[in-house]
Design an enzyme around this catalytic site. Sequence first.
Site, short mmCIF file in Angstrom:
data_model
loop_
_atom_site.label_atom_id
_atom_site.label_comp_id
_atom_site.label_asym_id
_atom_site.label_seq_id
_atom_site.Cartn_x
_atom_site.Cartn_y
_atom_site.Cartn_z
CB SER A 180 -0.93 0.01 1.22
OG SER A 180 -1.85 -1.05 1.17
N PRO A 220 2.04 4.97 4.54
CG PRO A 220 2.53 6.12 6.51
CD PRO A 220 1.54 6.05 5.41
CG ASP A 221 6.79 0.37 5.22
OD1 ASP A 221 7.19 1.37 5.87
OD2 ASP A 221 7.57 -0.35 4.57
CG PHE A 222 3.61 -0.87 10.42
CD1 PHE A 222 2.93 -0.16 11.39
CD2 PHE A 222 2.88 -1.55 9.46
CE1 PHE A 222 1.55 -0.13 11.41
CE2 PHE A 222 1.50 -1.53 9.48
CZ PHE A 222 0.83 -0.82 10.45
NE ARG A 223 8.24 -4.23 12.53
CZ ARG A 223 6.95 -4.48 12.49
NH1 ARG A 223 6.31 -4.48 11.33
NH2 ARG A 223 6.26 -4.75 13.59
CG ASN A 244 -1.67 -4.23 4.45
OD1 ASN A 244 -0.76 -4.39 5.27
ND2 ASN A 244 -1.46 -4.23 3.16
CG ASP A 261 -4.74 -0.74 3.34
OD1 ASP A 261 -5.38 -1.73 2.94
OD2 ASP A 261 -3.52 -0.59 3.11
CG HIS A 290 -2.30 -7.95 11.91
ND1 HIS A 290 -1.05 -7.50 11.58
CD2 HIS A 290 -2.13 -9.20 12.39
CE1 HIS A 290 -0.15 -8.46 11.83
NE2 HIS A 290 -0.79 -9.50 12.32
CB CYS A 324 -19.39 -3.40 27.78
SG CYS A 324 -19.87 -2.19 26.54
N GLY A 356 5.31 -7.37 0.13
CA GLY A 356 5.22 -6.17 0.95
C GLY A 356 5.14 -6.39 2.44
CG ASN A 388 9.30 -7.16 0.67
OD1 ASN A 388 8.25 -6.52 0.75
ND2 ASN A 388 10.20 -7.13 1.63
P1 OAD Z 1 6.54 -3.65 7.62
O1 OAD Z 1 6.65 -2.18 7.57
O2 OAD Z 1 7.13 -4.36 8.77
O3 OAD Z 1 7.19 -4.28 6.31
C1 OAD Z 1 6.90 -3.76 5.02
C2 OAD Z 1 7.82 -4.44 4.01
O4 OAD Z 1 7.47 -3.97 2.71
C3 OAD Z 1 9.30 -4.12 4.23
O5 OAD Z 1 10.07 -5.28 3.96
C4 OAD Z 1 9.56 -3.04 3.17
O6 OAD Z 1 10.90 -3.02 2.71
C5 OAD Z 1 8.63 -3.47 2.06
N1 OAD Z 1 8.21 -2.37 1.19
C6 OAD Z 1 7.58 -1.23 1.55
N2 OAD Z 1 7.27 -0.48 0.47
C7 OAD Z 1 7.76 -1.17 -0.60
C8 OAD Z 1 7.77 -0.92 -2.01
N3 OAD Z 1 7.21 0.16 -2.55
N4 OAD Z 1 8.35 -1.85 -2.81
C9 OAD Z 1 8.92 -2.96 -2.27
N5 OAD Z 1 8.92 -3.26 -0.97
C10 OAD Z 1 8.34 -2.38 -0.14
O7 OAD Z 1 5.00 -3.98 7.46
P2 OAD Z 1 4.25 -5.34 7.80
O8 OAD Z 1 5.09 -6.51 7.50
O9 OAD Z 1 2.92 -5.26 7.16
O10 OAD Z 1 0.73 -4.82 13.11
O11 OAD Z 1 4.09 -5.21 9.38
C11 OAD Z 1 3.45 -6.24 10.06
C12 OAD Z 1 2.67 -5.71 11.22
O12 OAD Z 1 3.51 -4.90 12.05
C13 OAD Z 1 1.54 -4.77 10.87
O13 OAD Z 1 0.37 -5.44 10.50
C14 OAD Z 1 1.36 -3.98 12.14
C15 OAD Z 1 2.79 -3.74 12.49
O14 OAD Z 1 3.05 -3.50 13.82
C16 OAD Z 1 -0.11 -4.28 13.99
O15 OAD Z 1 -0.38 -3.11 14.02
C17 OAD Z 1 -0.68 -5.26 14.94
#
Ligand code: OAD
Length: 367
Positions: A46, A52-55, A126, A128, A145, A156, A216, A241
């Site tokens: 996404s 934005p992603d998380f990490r 995700n 979203d 999630h 409640c 992703g 990825n």
């Molecule tokens: P992460 O942010 O941990 O990982 C996203 C991955 O996608 C990373 O390996 C990035 O390098 C890659 N990435 C991002 N954008 C990209 C792009 N345009 N092209 C190629 N690769 C790309 O996200 P998740 O794995 O989804 O949980 O994180 C897992 C869970 O951690 C989430 O569901 C959330 C978070 O804490 C909760 O909130 C409970």
Amino acid sequence: MGNEESTLMDENQTPVLEAPTVDALVKYIKEQNVKHVVVMVGAGISTSAGIPDFRSPDTGIYANLAFLDLEEPEDVFDIDFFRQNPKPFYALARELYPGRYRPTIAHSFVKLLHDKGMLLKHFTQNIDCLERQAGVPGEKIIEAHGSFATQRCIDCKVEYPDDKMKDFVAKSEVPHCLECNGLVKPDIVFFGEALPREFHLNSQLPASADLCIVMGTSLTVHPFAALPQRCSPGTPRLLINMQRVGGMGGRPDDVLLLGDIDEGVRKFARALGWEEELEAVWEETNPDPKDREAENAPPQTRDERLQDEVDRLTAEVDRTLGLSNAYEQRVRERLGELRANEPGQSSSSSSSEGLAHVFPHLAHKSR
Ligand code: OAD
């Protein structure tokens, strides 16, 4: 654990693919009439939509919360922390709330798999709802999630109305239960909470897949991260990825398409001969009618098409580069607004003081 599992299992295994390449995978898909594809995704599919992603080190949500001096950025999604202080979550919720973003080509690829009768299940981390927006039917999606689709009181458990929730999220304010005044939270799975029943009911499905596609995700959060390991030995697994994750690449039938996801998906679709269909399915998600009109306009010359492609790529690069700054700016603005609305807050207070009402545990620690 994931790496060990793959390595131990692989030693005596005869590869199913002629080579761990996209071309060999496409040959397998066509010759074996693949019909049971399991897809596993995370925030990376996404990011090109603007979420934005998380990490990711600079653009990820956790990196952008680091400037607030949160001890653990993950606290924003921690149920115990939320009970003490739900404000940081609601400061972010507006950014993440569905409805403002267009599905990406990766979401549409999953829809295309479904249209072709090949999608067994789509597991997403995700929240979203973009796969639904792309047209993947709800019964094919496991929202591991949870999602923003519903919300309830954390005490409640009574559901809270959608329209009221929307209003509170739009104002970045914290909604309270109409029955018991407890805190209301979207049905997103926070750290410390159980995953939905559907996840556990379907978590053995990868074993019956004839192809697994992972896109992703950093594969760091369990139990989701263990899903790819549940694919049977000899079932090809494709990772699209930015980097290698979760031991993928450790089996002989693993194919890695490392780099940008949109590019990887398009490359895979091209190899399958699905490129035009994919673009057509994606175009259905385009909310801008002007673009649809342009689609019906007289055919362009080659030079015009090239110029359009250059413009599109330039805009994409600009947008990607701007994402981190824009995102941080938006979070800062929202927190600034919250601060301004607090009684007794003056706009001239320093940033750590000003955020004390949002992150009181930090204020105590710094004194
Ligand atoms: P992460 O942010 O941990 O990982 C996203 C991955 O996608 C990373 O390996 C990035 O390098 C890659 N990435 C991002 N954008 C990209 C792009 N345009 N092209 C190629 N690769 C790309 O996200 P998740 O794995 O989804 O949980 O994180 C897992 C869970 O951690 C989430 O569901 C959330 C978070 O804490 C909760 O909130 C409970």
